[in-house]
Design a protein around this motif. Structure first.
Motif, PDB file in Angstrom:
ATOM      1  N   PHE A 277     130.874 -14.754 -10.140  1.00 42.81           N
ATOM      2  CA  PHE A 277     131.338 -14.442 -11.487  1.00 42.81           C
ATOM      3  C   PHE A 277     132.316 -15.515 -11.966  1.00 42.81           C
ATOM      4  O   PHE A 277     132.246 -15.958 -13.117  1.00 42.81           O
ATOM      5  CB  PHE A 277     131.992 -13.062 -11.540  1.00 42.81           C
ATOM      6  N   ALA A 278     133.217 -15.927 -11.099  1.00 45.27           N
ATOM      7  CA  ALA A 278     134.199 -16.939 -11.478  1.00 45.27           C
ATOM      8  C   ALA A 278     133.511 -18.258 -11.848  1.00 45.27           C
ATOM      9  O   ALA A 278     133.885 -18.896 -12.843  1.00 45.27           O
ATOM     10  CB  ALA A 278     135.197 -17.153 -10.351  1.00 45.27           C
ATOM     11  N   LEU A 279     132.511 -18.661 -11.073  1.00 45.33           N
ATOM     12  CA  LEU A 279     131.776 -19.887 -11.406  1.00 45.33           C
ATOM     13  C   LEU A 279     131.054 -19.737 -12.737  1.00 45.33           C
ATOM     14  O   LEU A 279     131.085 -20.642 -13.580  1.00 45.33           O
ATOM     15  CB  LEU A 279     130.769 -20.226 -10.301  1.00 45.33           C
ATOM     16  N   TRP A 280     130.416 -18.589 -12.930  1.00 47.89           N
ATOM     17  CA  TRP A 280     129.711 -18.364 -14.189  1.00 47.89           C
ATOM     18  C   TRP A 280     130.703 -18.413 -15.364  1.00 47.89           C
ATOM     19  O   TRP A 280     130.412 -19.006 -16.400  1.00 47.89           O
ATOM     20  CB  TRP A 280     128.971 -17.011 -14.175  1.00 47.89           C
ATOM     21  N   ALA A 281     131.873 -17.774 -15.210  1.00 48.17           N
ATOM     22  CA  ALA A 281     132.871 -17.730 -16.279  1.00 48.17           C
ATOM     23  C   ALA A 281     133.326 -19.147 -16.650  1.00 48.17           C
ATOM     24  O   ALA A 281     133.450 -19.479 -17.835  1.00 48.17           O
ATOM     25  CB  ALA A 281     134.059 -16.870 -15.867  1.00 48.17           C
ATOM     26  N   LEU A 282     133.569 -19.969 -15.652  1.00 53.27           N
ATOM     27  CA  LEU A 282     133.981 -21.349 -15.926  1.00 53.27           C
ATOM     28  C   LEU A 282     132.852 -22.112 -16.615  1.00 53.27           C
ATOM     29  O   LEU A 282     133.082 -22.837 -17.589  1.00 53.27           O
ATOM     30  CB  LEU A 282     134.412 -22.038 -14.638  1.00 53.27           C
ATOM     31  N   LEU A 283     131.629 -21.925 -16.142  1.00 50.47           N
ATOM     32  CA  LEU A 283     130.491 -22.569 -16.805  1.00 50.47           C
ATOM     33  C   LEU A 283     130.359 -22.084 -18.250  1.00 50.47           C
ATOM     34  O   LEU A 283     130.048 -22.871 -19.148  1.00 50.47           O
ATOM     35  CB  LEU A 283     129.192 -22.292 -16.028  1.00 50.47           C
ATOM     36  N   HIS A 284     130.609 -20.814 -18.475  1.00 51.58           N
ATOM     37  CA  HIS A 284     130.547 -20.277 -19.832  1.00 51.58           C
ATOM     38  C   HIS A 284     131.572 -20.979 -20.724  1.00 51.58           C
ATOM     39  O   HIS A 284     131.257 -21.382 -21.851  1.00 51.58           O
ATOM     40  CB  HIS A 284     130.793 -18.768 -19.831  1.00 51.58           C
ATOM     41  N   MET A 285     132.785 -21.133 -20.227  1.00 57.83           N
ATOM     42  CA  MET A 285     133.826 -21.786 -21.018  1.00 57.83           C
ATOM     43  C   MET A 285     133.515 -23.261 -21.267  1.00 57.83           C
ATOM     44  O   MET A 285     134.023 -23.855 -22.216  1.00 57.83           O
ATOM     45  CB  MET A 285     135.184 -21.621 -20.349  1.00 57.83           C
TER      46      MET A 285
END
Length: 99
Positions: A45-53
């Motif tokens: 989730f943390a990796l996805w969130a950073l990629l989203h940003m």
């Protein structure tokens, strides 16, 4: 996961404004590979969130099997939109014409 640590891990710096486009692309690509390999739900989730940003996250149905994780990601997306969170460095074309 500490944001600055992750930025340094993938981009070699926590200051994305100092990166050349090629370095930014290479770091995003490494993050996308790691996201695909990550088994830990929280790290994923943390990796996805950073990629989203960074504007490079995969679609929710691709990134998350669990509907609860997809819901959490939707909530995260809404919150970042409300707060105006954007990690992408501004480029000269984003700033408009110079005077």
């Amino acid at each position: 996961m500490d944001l600055d640590d992750q930025l340094r891990r993938y981009f070699g710096t926590s200051d994305l404004t100092s990166l050349l486009a090629e370095a930014l692309s290479a770091g995003v690509e490494r993050m996308q590979v790691d996201l695909g390999l990550e088994q830990d739900r929280n790290r994923r989730f943390a990796l996805w969130a950073l990629l989203h940003m960074l504007g490079a996250a995969p679609d929710l149905d691709v990134a998350f099997e669990d509907p609860a994780d997809r819901d959490a990601a939707r909530t995260f997306m809404e919150l970042t939109e409300q707060k105006g969170v954007d990690l992408m460095p501004a480029t000269s074309t984003d700033r408009g014409p110079s005077s």
